[in-house]
Structure formats: structure tokens, C-alpha cells
Design a protein around this motif. Structure first.
Motif, PDB file in Angstrom:
ATOM      1  N   ILE A  24       1.156  -0.922   0.461  1.00 42.27           N
ATOM      2  CA  ILE A  24       0.245   0.294   0.205  1.00 42.27           C
ATOM      3  C   ILE A  24       0.624   1.205   0.117  1.00 42.27           C
ATOM      4  O   ILE A  24       0.138   2.567  -0.810  1.00 42.27           O
ATOM      5  CB  ILE A  24      -0.485   0.128   1.093  1.00 42.27           C
ATOM      6  N   LEU A  25       1.589   1.648   0.714  1.00 37.32           N
ATOM      7  CA  LEU A  25       2.560   2.393   0.794  1.00 37.32           C
ATOM      8  C   LEU A  25       3.411   2.796  -0.286  1.00 37.32           C
ATOM      9  O   LEU A  25       3.827   3.710  -0.214  1.00 37.32           O
ATOM     10  CB  LEU A  25       3.667   2.129   2.173  1.00 37.32           C
ATOM     11  N   MET A  26       3.580   1.395  -0.742  1.00 39.74           N
ATOM     12  CA  MET A  26       4.695   1.603  -2.601  1.00 39.74           C
ATOM     13  C   MET A  26       3.832   1.668  -3.486  1.00 39.74           C
ATOM     14  O   MET A  26       4.650   3.121  -4.294  1.00 39.74           O
ATOM     15  CB  MET A  26       5.778   0.199  -2.480  1.00 39.74           C
ATOM     16  N   ALA A  27       2.292   1.967  -3.208  1.00 41.26           N
ATOM     17  CA  ALA A  27       1.881   1.982  -4.156  1.00 41.26           C
ATOM     18  C   ALA A  27       1.201   3.979  -4.527  1.00 41.26           C
ATOM     19  O   ALA A  27       1.006   4.416  -5.404  1.00 41.26           O
ATOM     20  CB  ALA A  27       0.492   1.658  -4.285  1.00 41.26           C
ATOM     21  N   LEU A  28       1.459   4.665  -2.720  1.00 39.03           N
ATOM     22  CA  LEU A  28       0.457   5.129  -2.857  1.00 39.03           C
ATOM     23  C   LEU A  28       2.235   6.213  -3.272  1.00 39.03           C
ATOM     24  O   LEU A  28       2.111   7.769  -3.783  1.00 39.03           O
ATOM     25  CB  LEU A  28       0.502   5.625  -1.159  1.00 39.03           C
ATOM     26  N   LEU A  29       3.109   5.833  -2.054  1.00 38.96           N
ATOM     27  CA  LEU A  29       4.054   6.705  -2.757  1.00 38.96           C
ATOM     28  C   LEU A  29       4.632   7.273  -4.553  1.00 38.96           C
ATOM     29  O   LEU A  29       5.064   7.681  -4.740  1.00 38.96           O
ATOM     30  CB  LEU A  29       5.775   5.951  -2.147  1.00 38.96           C
ATOM     31  N   VAL A  30       4.513   5.820  -5.034  1.00 36.77           N
ATOM     32  CA  VAL A  30       4.901   6.277  -7.022  1.00 36.77           C
ATOM     33  C   VAL A  30       2.991   7.204  -7.373  1.00 36.77           C
ATOM     34  O   VAL A  30       3.685   7.892  -8.069  1.00 36.77           O
ATOM     35  CB  VAL A  30       4.261   4.586  -7.326  1.00 36.77           C
ATOM     36  N   VAL A  31       2.077   7.421  -6.630  1.00 42.07           N
ATOM     37  CA  VAL A  31       0.886   7.585  -6.981  1.00 42.07           C
ATOM     38  C   VAL A  31       1.786   9.223  -6.854  1.00 42.07           C
ATOM     39  O   VAL A  31       0.960   9.933  -7.544  1.00 42.07           O
ATOM     40  CB  VAL A  31       0.175   7.042  -6.781  1.00 42.07           C
ATOM     41  N   PHE A  51      -5.671  13.702  -3.795  1.00 36.30           N
ATOM     42  CA  PHE A  51      -5.956  13.185  -2.584  1.00 36.30           C
ATOM     43  C   PHE A  51      -6.222  12.664  -3.332  1.00 36.30           C
ATOM     44  O   PHE A  51      -6.368  10.949  -2.876  1.00 36.30           O
ATOM     45  CB  PHE A  51      -6.387  14.127  -2.051  1.00 36.30           C
ATOM     46  N   ILE A  52      -7.130  12.888  -4.263  1.00 34.61           N
ATOM     47  CA  ILE A  52      -8.248  12.055  -4.487  1.00 34.61           C
ATOM     48  C   ILE A  52      -7.507  10.367  -6.278  1.00 34.61           C
ATOM     49  O   ILE A  52      -8.468   9.300  -5.586  1.00 34.61           O
ATOM     50  CB  ILE A  52      -9.105  12.695  -6.171  1.00 34.61           C
ATOM     51  N   PRO A  53      -6.368  10.645  -6.426  1.00 38.80           N
ATOM     52  CA  PRO A  53      -6.011   9.457  -6.693  1.00 38.80           C
ATOM     53  C   PRO A  53      -5.320   8.679  -6.213  1.00 38.80           C
ATOM     54  O   PRO A  53      -5.738   7.078  -6.080  1.00 38.80           O
ATOM     55  CB  PRO A  53      -4.293   9.894  -7.750  1.00 38.80           C
ATOM     56  N   LYS A  54      -5.115   9.138  -5.216  1.00 34.43           N
ATOM     57  CA  LYS A  54      -4.205   8.468  -3.924  1.00 34.43           C
ATOM     58  C   LYS A  54      -5.477   7.596  -2.688  1.00 34.43           C
ATOM     59  O   LYS A  54      -5.465   6.559  -3.077  1.00 34.43           O
ATOM     60  CB  LYS A  54      -3.542   9.564  -2.700  1.00 34.43           C
ATOM     61  N   LEU A  55      -6.546   8.583  -2.991  1.00 37.52           N
ATOM     62  CA  LEU A  55      -7.662   7.651  -2.510  1.00 37.52           C
ATOM     63  C   LEU A  55      -8.054   6.227  -3.488  1.00 37.52           C
ATOM     64  O   LEU A  55      -8.212   5.687  -2.682  1.00 37.52           O
ATOM     65  CB  LEU A  55      -8.801   8.324  -2.384  1.00 37.52           C
ATOM     66  N   ILE A  56      -8.432   6.249  -5.001  1.00 36.80           N
ATOM     67  CA  ILE A  56      -8.366   5.250  -5.533  1.00 36.80           C
ATOM     68  C   ILE A  56      -7.424   4.549  -5.126  1.00 36.80           C
ATOM     69  O   ILE A  56      -7.588   3.088  -5.411  1.00 36.80           O
ATOM     70  CB  ILE A  56      -8.741   6.091  -6.854  1.00 36.80           C
ATOM     71  N   ILE A  57      -6.312   4.835  -5.599  1.00 36.22           N
ATOM     72  CA  ILE A  57      -5.491   3.630  -5.819  1.00 36.22           C
ATOM     73  C   ILE A  57      -4.830   2.877  -4.625  1.00 36.22           C
ATOM     74  O   ILE A  57      -5.172   1.454  -4.232  1.00 36.22           O
ATOM     75  CB  ILE A  57      -3.672   4.119  -5.668  1.00 36.22           C
ATOM     76  N   PHE A  58      -4.893   3.663  -3.050  1.00 32.87           N
ATOM     77  CA  PHE A  58      -5.365   3.047  -2.049  1.00 32.87           C
ATOM     78  C   PHE A  58      -7.203   1.696  -1.904  1.00 32.87           C
ATOM     79  O   PHE A  58      -6.874   0.776  -1.751  1.00 32.87           O
ATOM     80  CB  PHE A  58      -5.830   3.844  -0.991  1.00 32.87           C
TER      81      PHE A  58
END
Length: 89
Positions: A24-31, A51-58
Motif C-alpha cells: 500500500i505504501l509503495m503504491a501511494l508513494l509512486v502515485v 488526494f483523489i488519485p491516492k484514495l482511488i489507488i488505496f
């Protein structure tokens, strides 16, 4: 209880925390990095843009990795609970 057992339990707990939080942290870091670069390039400093793309990726990562993470955590807790009688002396 000897210190080797305690160190082993702490190591396993830290390893489990890294395994559960890592994807989860790696995906949010990349985004976050990609969005930060795009915001710097376009001079758009709106907070919802990041915020919105990070929320979707999460949400996507939790849906994809959730069952595997739950299985890992359940196995870890079963092993930990099975070791309790041996730890109490």
C-alpha cells in the motif's frame, strides 16, 4: 524468557508489519511522486488533485492485496497464539 525469543518475536512482528503495509505504501508513494511531478510541471497546486488519485489507488490496492494480506496475518496470529504456552514458563 530469554532475549533470543523476544528478539525473534519482535523481528517477526516488524516483518509482518512491513509485509502488510509495504504494498500500500509503495503504491501511494509512486502515485504521489507522479502527481507531484505533474503538479510541479503544470503549476497546479490544488490539494484534491493529489488526494483523489491516492484514495482511488488505496482502494484498488486494498481490494487486490487484501485477501493475501488477511491470509498472511491470520497465519501469523495462529503461529503466535500457538507459541504462547511455550513462552509462559
Amino acid at each position: 524468557m530469554e532475549s533470543g525469543v523476544i528478539l525473534d518475536l519482535v523481528y517477526q512482528a516488524l516483518r509482518m508489519a512491513a509485509l502488510l503495509a509495504g504494498p500500500i505504501l509503495m503504491a501511494l508513494l509512486v502515485v504521489g511522486l507522479v502527481i507531484g511531478i505533474l503538479q510541479a510541471a503544470t503549476s497546479v497546486n490544488e490539494s484534491t488533485v493529489s488526494f483523489i488519485p491516492k484514495l482511488i489507488i488505496f482502494g484498488v490496492v486494498v481490494i487486490l492485496i487484501g485477501p493475501v494480506s488477511l491470509t498472511l496475518f491470520t497465519d501469523y496470529m495462529r503461529e503466535l497464539f500457538a507459541r504462547i504456552p511455550g513462552l509462559v514458563n
